[in-house]
Scaffold this motif. Structure first.
Motif, PDB file in Angstrom:
ATOM      1  N   ASP A 149       5.404  18.205  -6.862  1.00 36.60           N
ATOM      2  CA  ASP A 149       6.429  17.639  -7.737  1.00 36.60           C
ATOM      3  C   ASP A 149       5.798  16.684  -8.753  1.00 36.60           C
ATOM      4  OD1 ASP A 149       8.383  19.176  -6.648  1.00 36.60           O
ATOM      5  OD2 ASP A 149       9.309  17.593  -5.460  1.00 36.60           O
ATOM      6  N   HIS A 150       6.623  15.878  -9.391  1.00 37.23           N
ATOM      7  CA  HIS A 150       6.166  15.071 -10.523  1.00 37.23           C
ATOM      8  C   HIS A 150       5.627  13.717 -10.058  1.00 37.23           C
ATOM      9  CE1 HIS A 150       7.938  18.174 -12.878  1.00 37.23           C
ATOM     10  NE2 HIS A 150       9.183  17.833 -12.609  1.00 37.23           N
ATOM     11  N   ALA A 206       6.620   1.168   3.449  1.00 39.28           N
ATOM     12  CA  ALA A 206       8.061   0.937   3.316  1.00 39.28           C
ATOM     13  C   ALA A 206       8.362  -0.153   2.299  1.00 39.28           C
ATOM     14  CB  ALA A 206       8.650   0.564   4.675  1.00 39.28           C
ATOM     15  N   VAL A 207       7.664  -1.284   2.396  1.00 39.76           N
ATOM     16  CA  VAL A 207       7.993  -2.434   1.561  1.00 39.76           C
ATOM     17  C   VAL A 207       7.564  -2.219   0.113  1.00 39.76           C
ATOM     18  CG1 VAL A 207       7.552  -4.894   1.203  1.00 39.76           C
ATOM     19  CG2 VAL A 207       7.896  -4.017   3.517  1.00 39.76           C
ATOM     20  N   ALA A 208       6.352  -1.719  -0.109  1.00 38.55           N
ATOM     21  CA  ALA A 208       5.865  -1.531  -1.479  1.00 38.55           C
ATOM     22  C   ALA A 208       6.135  -0.132  -2.021  1.00 38.55           C
ATOM     23  CB  ALA A 208       4.361  -1.825  -1.538  1.00 38.55           C
ATOM     24  N   GLY A 209       6.217   0.851  -1.134  1.00 39.31           N
ATOM     25  CA  GLY A 209       6.332   2.228  -1.605  1.00 39.31           C
ATOM     26  C   GLY A 209       7.730   2.727  -1.880  1.00 39.31           C
ATOM     27  N   TRP A 210       8.753   2.003  -1.417  1.00 37.48           N
ATOM     28  CA  TRP A 210      10.102   2.558  -1.498  1.00 37.48           C
ATOM     29  C   TRP A 210      10.560   2.898  -2.911  1.00 37.48           C
ATOM     30  CZ3 TRP A 210      14.039   0.513  -4.285  1.00 37.48           C
ATOM     31  CH2 TRP A 210      13.960  -0.842  -4.637  1.00 37.48           C
ATOM     32  N   PRO A 211      10.195   2.154  -3.971  1.00 38.79           N
ATOM     33  CA  PRO A 211      10.657   2.597  -5.302  1.00 38.79           C
ATOM     34  C   PRO A 211      10.159   3.997  -5.654  1.00 38.79           C
ATOM     35  CG  PRO A 211       9.858   0.332  -5.389  1.00 38.79           C
ATOM     36  CD  PRO A 211       9.436   0.882  -4.068  1.00 38.79           C
ATOM     37  N   THR A 212       8.919   4.282  -5.295  1.00 35.88           N
ATOM     38  CA  THR A 212       8.361   5.609  -5.585  1.00 35.88           C
ATOM     39  C   THR A 212       9.013   6.679  -4.737  1.00 35.88           C
ATOM     40  OG1 THR A 212       6.239   4.689  -6.270  1.00 35.88           O
ATOM     41  CG2 THR A 212       6.249   6.989  -5.581  1.00 35.88           C
ATOM     42  N   TRP A 213       9.212   6.408  -3.443  1.00 40.74           N
ATOM     43  CA  TRP A 213       9.822   7.421  -2.574  1.00 40.74           C
ATOM     44  C   TRP A 213      11.258   7.703  -3.029  1.00 40.74           C
ATOM     45  CZ3 TRP A 213       5.242   7.481  -2.063  1.00 40.74           C
ATOM     46  CH2 TRP A 213       4.444   6.618  -1.322  1.00 40.74           C
ATOM     47  N   ALA A 214      11.968   6.661  -3.438  1.00 39.66           N
ATOM     48  CA  ALA A 214      13.335   6.860  -3.914  1.00 39.66           C
ATOM     49  C   ALA A 214      13.354   7.708  -5.182  1.00 39.66           C
ATOM     50  CB  ALA A 214      14.001   5.508  -4.175  1.00 39.66           C
ATOM     51  N   ALA A 215      12.399   7.447  -6.088  1.00 37.98           N
ATOM     52  CA  ALA A 215      12.346   8.213  -7.333  1.00 37.98           C
ATOM     53  C   ALA A 215      11.967   9.667  -7.077  1.00 37.98           C
ATOM     54  CB  ALA A 215      11.336   7.569  -8.286  1.00 37.98           C
ATOM     55  N   GLY A 217      12.525  11.374  -4.449  1.00 42.79           N
ATOM     56  CA  GLY A 217      13.599  12.058  -3.751  1.00 42.79           C
ATOM     57  C   GLY A 217      14.885  12.175  -4.535  1.00 42.79           C
ATOM     58  N   SER A 218      14.877  11.739  -5.787  1.00 46.04           N
ATOM     59  CA  SER A 218      16.073  11.770  -6.625  1.00 46.04           C
ATOM     60  C   SER A 218      15.848  12.675  -7.832  1.00 46.04           C
ATOM     61  CB  SER A 218      16.432  10.354  -7.109  1.00 46.04           C
ATOM     62  OG  SER A 218      16.561   9.471  -6.019  1.00 46.04           O
ATOM     63  N   ASN A 219      16.924  13.065  -8.440  1.00 49.34           N
ATOM     64  CA  ASN A 219      16.847  13.912  -9.634  1.00 49.34           C
ATOM     65  C   ASN A 219      16.733  13.023 -10.871  1.00 49.34           C
ATOM     66  OD1 ASN A 219      16.907  16.163 -11.308  1.00 49.34           O
ATOM     67  ND2 ASN A 219      19.149  16.277 -11.319  1.00 49.34           N
ATOM     68  N   VAL A 220      15.540  12.438 -11.043  1.00 45.66           N
ATOM     69  CA  VAL A 220      15.300  11.530 -12.168  1.00 45.66           C
ATOM     70  C   VAL A 220      14.154  12.069 -13.011  1.00 45.66           C
ATOM     71  CG1 VAL A 220      16.148   9.514 -10.914  1.00 45.66           C
ATOM     72  CG2 VAL A 220      13.721  10.105 -10.797  1.00 45.66           C
ATOM     73  N   VAL A 225       9.875   8.031 -12.543  1.00 45.87           N
ATOM     74  CA  VAL A 225       8.875   8.147 -11.470  1.00 45.87           C
ATOM     75  C   VAL A 225       7.649   7.305 -11.805  1.00 45.87           C
ATOM     76  CG1 VAL A 225       7.371   9.726 -10.196  1.00 45.87           C
ATOM     77  CG2 VAL A 225       9.690  10.443 -10.811  1.00 45.87           C
ATOM     78  N   TRP A 226       7.224   7.332 -13.069  1.00 49.53           N
ATOM     79  CA  TRP A 226       6.073   6.518 -13.482  1.00 49.53           C
ATOM     80  C   TRP A 226       6.387   5.025 -13.368  1.00 49.53           C
ATOM     81  CZ3 TRP A 226       1.091   7.500 -15.613  1.00 49.53           C
ATOM     82  CH2 TRP A 226       0.716   8.844 -15.588  1.00 49.53           C
ATOM     83  N   LEU A 227       7.599   4.644 -13.769  1.00 47.22           N
ATOM     84  CA  LEU A 227       7.995   3.241 -13.639  1.00 47.22           C
ATOM     85  C   LEU A 227       8.008   2.826 -12.172  1.00 47.22           C
ATOM     86  CD1 LEU A 227       9.078   0.583 -14.770  1.00 47.22           C
ATOM     87  CD2 LEU A 227      11.386   1.582 -14.686  1.00 47.22           C
ATOM     88  N   ALA A 228       8.549   3.677 -11.315  1.00 44.48           N
ATOM     89  CA  ALA A 228       8.569   3.380  -9.880  1.00 44.48           C
ATOM     90  C   ALA A 228       7.157   3.269  -9.326  1.00 44.48           C
ATOM     91  CB  ALA A 228       9.345   4.462  -9.138  1.00 44.48           C
ATOM     92  N   GLY A 229       6.258   4.142  -9.785  1.00 43.56           N
ATOM     93  CA  GLY A 229       4.871   4.070  -9.344  1.00 43.56           C
ATOM     94  C   GLY A 229       4.201   2.775  -9.757  1.00 43.56           C
ATOM     95  N   ALA A 230       4.502   2.325 -10.975  1.00 42.37           N
ATOM     96  CA  ALA A 230       3.941   1.061 -11.448  1.00 42.37           C
ATOM     97  C   ALA A 230       4.454  -0.108 -10.611  1.00 42.37           C
ATOM     98  CB  ALA A 230       4.296   0.859 -12.922  1.00 42.37           C
ATOM     99  N   ILE A 231       5.734  -0.067 -10.254  1.00 39.74           N
ATOM    100  CA  ILE A 231       6.307  -1.120  -9.409  1.00 39.74           C
ATOM    101  C   ILE A 231       5.650  -1.112  -8.039  1.00 39.74           C
ATOM    102  CG2 ILE A 231       8.407  -1.895  -8.243  1.00 39.74           C
ATOM    103  CD1 ILE A 231       9.979  -0.813 -10.656  1.00 39.74           C
ATOM    104  N   THR A 232       5.436   0.077  -7.493  1.00 39.65           N
ATOM    105  CA  THR A 232       4.772   0.191  -6.190  1.00 39.65           C
ATOM    106  C   THR A 232       3.385  -0.426  -6.224  1.00 39.65           C
ATOM    107  OG1 THR A 232       5.994   2.123  -5.397  1.00 39.65           O
ATOM    108  CG2 THR A 232       3.748   1.848  -4.579  1.00 39.65           C
TER     109      THR A 232
END
Length: 275
Positions: A149-150, A206-215, A217-220, A225-232
């Motif tokens: 996936d992306h 769980a604590v740092a990775g959840w933004p990426t896992w949520a992105a 697993g979602s239709n975004v 996804v890149w923003l979530a990865g940067a936050i992670t």
């Protein structure tokens, strides 16, 4: 049809590469294990063996993250160790976990116990990131595993935020071990130390990775996804910096640095000193 087959397109194992991976990793883990056993006997300590055992204890967690993080081993991988959540776990992974996060946690523990400062610990974390990159990119390029996936921040198919997360595990586990070790009895160490590695593993994912896992697993869109990865990445680095700064309190330059363990007291978790 399995849950795994719904989440990712099928891939086939390159059997030669899989067997070479098994031989190389088994040999590497064997050398490390023998070295650790000799060192443990010479220094009369069980810490390295218990932390490497912690790497083994963490192994059953792998399939859960594989589903959440969109990562897979080929379904026809042989030899394989077990299947969980429809995901086959290859035998060679049993040598990666005690070596990378188990032995790595002991190296971090040893640095802290000998008075390493926060900068040294951050450099050790960076070294674990590089080691993770080497292992994972080799596996990706030889098609023995893959991310799908992306994914964001990819280098030769390897999402760099996984390196940051994986590199944090030994540093966090080693820090926690350094804090708890002198406060535990001999029996307490046997019971507690092997659980520290999986705790650090699950905690940082769980604590740092959840933004990426949520992105993932979602239709975004990819931008999210890149923003979530940067936050992670940012969150993971901040957590590691906070922990090592708390564990490794700077000392006057005229004195030998020593590990400070006052951070555990701030959250009310002090216990009696161990033997």
């Amino acid at each position: 049809m399995t849950l795994a087959s719904l989440l990712a397109p099928a891939m086939h194992a390159p059997h030669l590469a899989s067997h070479v991976m098994l031989i190389v990793l088994a040999a590497l883990a064997g050398v490390v294990g023998a070295t650790v056993a000799v060192q443990a006997a010479r220094e009369r300590t069980s810490v390295p063996l218990l932390l490497m055992l912690g790497g083994v204890v963490a192994l059953p967690i792998e399939p859960l993250w594989d589903v959440i993080c969109h990562f897979e081993f080929p379904f026809d991988t042989h030899p394989h160790l077990f299947t969980e959540l429809g995901r086959p776990i290859p035998l060679y992974l049993a040598f990666v976990y005690p070596f990378f996060i188990g032995w790595g946690s002991y190296l971090a523990f040893r640095l802290i116990d000998r008075g390493a400062g926060a900068r040294t610990m951050l450099r050790s974390g960076a070294a674990f990131v590089v080691l993770d990159a080497v292992i994972e990119i080799v596996g990706i390029r030889t098609h023995v595993w893959r991310y799908y996936d992306h994914q964001a921040f990819t280098v030769l198919g390897w999402p760099a935020y996984f390196g940051v997360l994986n590199g944090a595990i030994p540093v966090l586990a080693g820090s926690l071990a350094a804090v708890l070790h002198p406060r535990l009895s001999a029996a307490g160490r046997v019971l507690v130390l092997p659980t520290i590695v999986p705790t650090a593993y699950v905690g940082i994912y769980a604590v740092a990775g959840w933004p990426t896992w949520a992105a993932l697993g979602s239709n975004v869109g990819r931008g999210v996804v890149w923003l979530a990865g940067a936050i992670t990445i940012a969150y993971c680095v901040a957590i590691v910096r906070c922990v090592v700064a708390s564990v490794c309190t700077p000392q006057p330059s005229t004195e030998r640095p020593r590990a400070a363990r006052s951070w555990i007291r701030t959250i009310g978790m002090t216990t009696g000193a161990g033997t």
